[in-house]
Motif scaffolding. Structure first.
Motif, PDB file in Angstrom:
ATOM      1  N   HIS A 149       0.803  -1.219   0.000  1.00  0.00           N
ATOM      2  CA  HIS A 149       0.000   0.000   0.000  1.00  0.00           C
ATOM      3  C   HIS A 149       0.841   1.277   0.000  1.00  0.00           C
ATOM      4  CE1 HIS A 149       1.054  -0.465   4.209  1.00  0.00           C
ATOM      5  NE2 HIS A 149       0.675   0.773   4.423  1.00  0.00           N
ATOM      6  N   ARG A 152       3.233   2.976  -4.258  1.00  0.00           N
ATOM      7  CA  ARG A 152       3.102   4.130  -5.152  1.00  0.00           C
ATOM      8  C   ARG A 152       3.874   5.328  -4.579  1.00  0.00           C
ATOM      9  NH1 ARG A 152      -0.836   5.070  -8.918  1.00  0.00           N
ATOM     10  NH2 ARG A 152      -1.483   7.025  -7.931  1.00  0.00           N
ATOM     11  N   HIS A 267      -6.155   5.610 -12.623  1.00  0.00           N
ATOM     12  CA  HIS A 267      -4.766   5.200 -12.460  1.00  0.00           C
ATOM     13  C   HIS A 267      -3.942   5.481 -13.721  1.00  0.00           C
ATOM     14  CE1 HIS A 267      -6.267   3.152  -8.855  1.00  0.00           C
ATOM     15  NE2 HIS A 267      -5.014   3.220  -8.448  1.00  0.00           N
ATOM     16  N   SER A 271      -0.535   8.111 -12.373  1.00  0.00           N
ATOM     17  CA  SER A 271       0.505   7.166 -11.961  1.00  0.00           C
ATOM     18  C   SER A 271       1.915   7.619 -12.295  1.00  0.00           C
ATOM     19  CB  SER A 271       0.241   5.783 -12.581  1.00  0.00           C
ATOM     20  OG  SER A 271      -0.880   5.171 -11.966  1.00  0.00           O
ATOM     21  N   TRP A 281      -3.122   5.154  -2.501  1.00  0.00           N
ATOM     22  CA  TRP A 281      -3.193   3.741  -2.904  1.00  0.00           C
ATOM     23  C   TRP A 281      -4.626   3.260  -2.746  1.00  0.00           C
ATOM     24  CZ3 TRP A 281      -4.500  -0.751  -0.141  1.00  0.00           C
ATOM     25  CH2 TRP A 281      -4.244  -1.953  -0.815  1.00  0.00           C
ATOM     26  N   SER A 298      -9.331   3.173  -0.141  1.00  0.00           N
ATOM     27  CA  SER A 298      -8.272   4.068  -0.575  1.00  0.00           C
ATOM     28  C   SER A 298      -7.649   4.701   0.655  1.00  0.00           C
ATOM     29  CB  SER A 298      -8.810   5.170  -1.489  1.00  0.00           C
ATOM     30  OG  SER A 298      -9.330   4.641  -2.687  1.00  0.00           O
ATOM     31  N   SER A 392      -5.413  -3.571  -7.804  1.00  0.00           N
ATOM     32  CA  SER A 392      -4.634  -2.779  -6.857  1.00  0.00           C
ATOM     33  C   SER A 392      -3.831  -1.728  -7.594  1.00  0.00           C
ATOM     34  CB  SER A 392      -3.675  -3.685  -6.072  1.00  0.00           C
ATOM     35  OG  SER A 392      -4.386  -4.666  -5.341  1.00  0.00           O
ATOM     36  N   TYR A 394      -0.996   0.507  -8.907  1.00  0.00           N
ATOM     37  CA  TYR A 394       0.434   0.350  -9.161  1.00  0.00           C
ATOM     38  C   TYR A 394       0.947   1.709  -9.642  1.00  0.00           C
ATOM     39  CZ  TYR A 394       4.039  -3.315  -9.607  1.00  0.00           C
ATOM     40  OH  TYR A 394       5.123  -4.137  -9.417  1.00  0.00           O
TER      41      TYR A 394
END
Length: 514
Positions: A149, A152, A267, A271, A281, A298, A392, A394
């Motif tokens: 988590h 990122r 995302h 990202s 995350w 989140s 999830s 990334y």
């Protein structure tokens, strides 16, 4: 002998050898996935690298098939296949300490994530960006790349890996412990590199890891001038946490597709490594319809500027145009460790029978893929609330590292998907339940031969032997290309150098070069 090698030493007296008939034997064979079960001739419980080396010398000299376990999870039978004759248990290697000489945090390979988090946080206020399931073992988690988590925000766990101690076996059957570091001049640097995403069980037995911030993130300050609290990322004090749930009652296929599409689109747009949103995350867990609902969690560090605004912006993007309101929406600010982290130990009841699969995603699912996911997640023939598709977040700092800097190649992904076949107890259900998740995964990836496209690939931390089975992988792309991309040849070279007898092997281990 290289200065990074430790001379062989006899095993200290009192090494535990547990055989059938010993009351400890059944407990030492208990595994995460009850679909599998080994009956080795004996279990050797090792509490030091010297004990590991002694156990390996004995087993190799006797021609025994050896496997290693740290007491955590494994989706496949790598430590529990029927042909295993000697099981080496390294779970006692669980110490977490600060190594003054190496100016790094030393963590035993048998430690679980929960123990590591608690110790690093309570003693030094730091953490590593690892997974959210507390009973995962460090030995395999790190070797697979390590993700969680805070990834990122801080990158993968292996982006903080300074050194690894590995007990290897040479061509003469002699076992020795080697400490391999990321230092450019280390003669064993390739062995370190192989443990930054090359998976476990291929090169030797990991007994210890050392962690500290990457040199590039230390501001050029030598490690000797940094205090322990500066040598790993600071743990958040408090986090914004938002939990959203949608009811399956009244959920339409269009609304379902919009929610998943919006999640992926957010995302794709958020990202980049240095965007403020990289601190956020999210985990979208789309449970099967029999669960009654599915939801999103989140989290973002409260200390991030405009953290609440970033969280609200994601909510607006996620719910836009869906035509369906969430059944629940809770937003609170909680202490990172004492409140949020322990509450997210998934799955809550790990004992059972499983079949899970993975994909990396550089972009969201297509319309056809979303339609396929809808059909399986609403399949009336299945009744298992634990069956799900997990997406999830990334990206972020993960993508700031060059793909060849570590063995973790999928740096440009924005999402990681896990396809979960649920949880069941009866062996009689194995065939039907495994078939369901195999078909779900195959049909979602029908356009690329039943597996992810090579540029997307899969996560070796969620191993899936079907990727090496031509019945389920009709793409013509070998399994190792999906896991390791073009890094496989380098991993094979490490295999040749450090495991010439192929002692360390399983269904998805790195193969010796021909």
């Amino acid at each position: 002998m290289s200065p990074t090698e430790n001379p062989p030493a006899p095993a200290p007296p009192g090494t535990a050898t547990v055989r059938p008939g010993d009351p400890r034997y059944p407990s030492l064979l208990d595994v995460y996935n009850h679909r599998f079960g080994a009956r080795p001739e004996y279990v050797r419980v090792a509490a030091s690298a010297a004990e590991v080396a002694a156990a390996l010398r004995e087993a190799v000299a006797a021609g025994k098939r050896v496997a290693v376990r740290g007491g955590g999870h494994c989706f496949e039978d790598f430590a529990s296949s029927p042909d295993i004759e000697v099981l080496l248990d390294v779970s006692p290697l669980s110490e977490v300490s600060f190594d003054e000489r190496r100016r790094a945090f030393a963590v035993g390979a048998g430690a679980t994530l929960g123990h590591v988090y608690r110790t690093l946080f309570t003693r030094w206020g730091v953490t590593i960006p690892g997974g959210t399931c507390f009973d995962v073992g460090m030995g395999g988690h790190v070797a697979a790349g390590g993700y969680g988590h805070l990834s990122r925000r801080d990158g993968l766990v292996v982006d903080h890996l300074y050194a690894v101690e590995v007990v290897v076996v040479d061509a003469a059957g002699e076992a020795r412990a080697i400490v391999a570091t990321r230092e450019p001049g280390d003669p064993h640097r390739d062995l370190w590199w192989a443990h930054t995403g090359g998976g476990g069980g291929s090169f030797g037995v990991v007994t210890r890891y050392w962690f500290r911030v990457p040199d590039a993130r230390s501001g050029g300050v030598p490690a000797a001038r940094l205090g322990p609290g500066e040598l790993l990322p600071a743990a958040p004090a408090r986090v914004h946490r938002r939990s959203i749930a949608w009811s399956w009652d009244g959920m339409t296929e269009d609304a379902f597709a919009a929610v998943v599409r919006n999640f992926a689109a957010w995302h794709e747009a958020n990202s980049a490594p240095d965007t403020p949103a990289a601190h956020l995350w999210s985990n979208l867990v789309v449970n099967h319809r029999s669960a009654g609902s599915f939801g999103l969690i989140s989290v973002i560090d409260e200390a991030v500027p405009r953290a609440a605004a970033v969280l609200d912006g994601q909510y607006r993007a996620l719910t836009a145009g869906t035509g369906v309101e969430p059944a629940a929406d809770e937003h609170d600010v909680v202490p990172w460790w004492s409140t949020w982290m322990p509450s997210f130990n998934w799955p809550p009841d790990p004992a059972g029978r499983y079949k899970n699969k993975s994909s990396y995603l550089r972009r969201g699912f297509t319309g056809d893929q979303l339609a396929t996911a809808w059909s399986y997640l609403t399949d009336p023939a299945l009744d298992d609330p634990a069956a799900c598709l997990v997406l999830s977040g990334y990206g972020g700092r993960i993508g700031a590292v060059a793909p060849d800097a570590t063995a973790s190649r999928h740096r440009d992904a924005v999402l990681k998907a896990m396809f979960c076949g649920g949880r069941w107890d009866s062996p009689e259900l194995d065939d039907a339940r495994v078939d369901w998740i195999r078909r779900f995964y195959r049909d979602v990836h029908a356009g690329t031969g039943g597996v992810p496209a090579p540029g997307d690939g899969a996560y070796i931390g969620y191993p899936d032997v079907d990727l090496a089975d031509p019945e389920w992988n009709t793409s013509g792309v070998p399994w190792h290309a999906l896991y390791y991309g073009d890094g496989y040849a380098r991993l094979q070279d490490v295999k040749r150098r450090y495991d010439p007898l192929n002692v360390f092997r399983h269904a998805l281990s790195v193969r010796p070069p021909k």
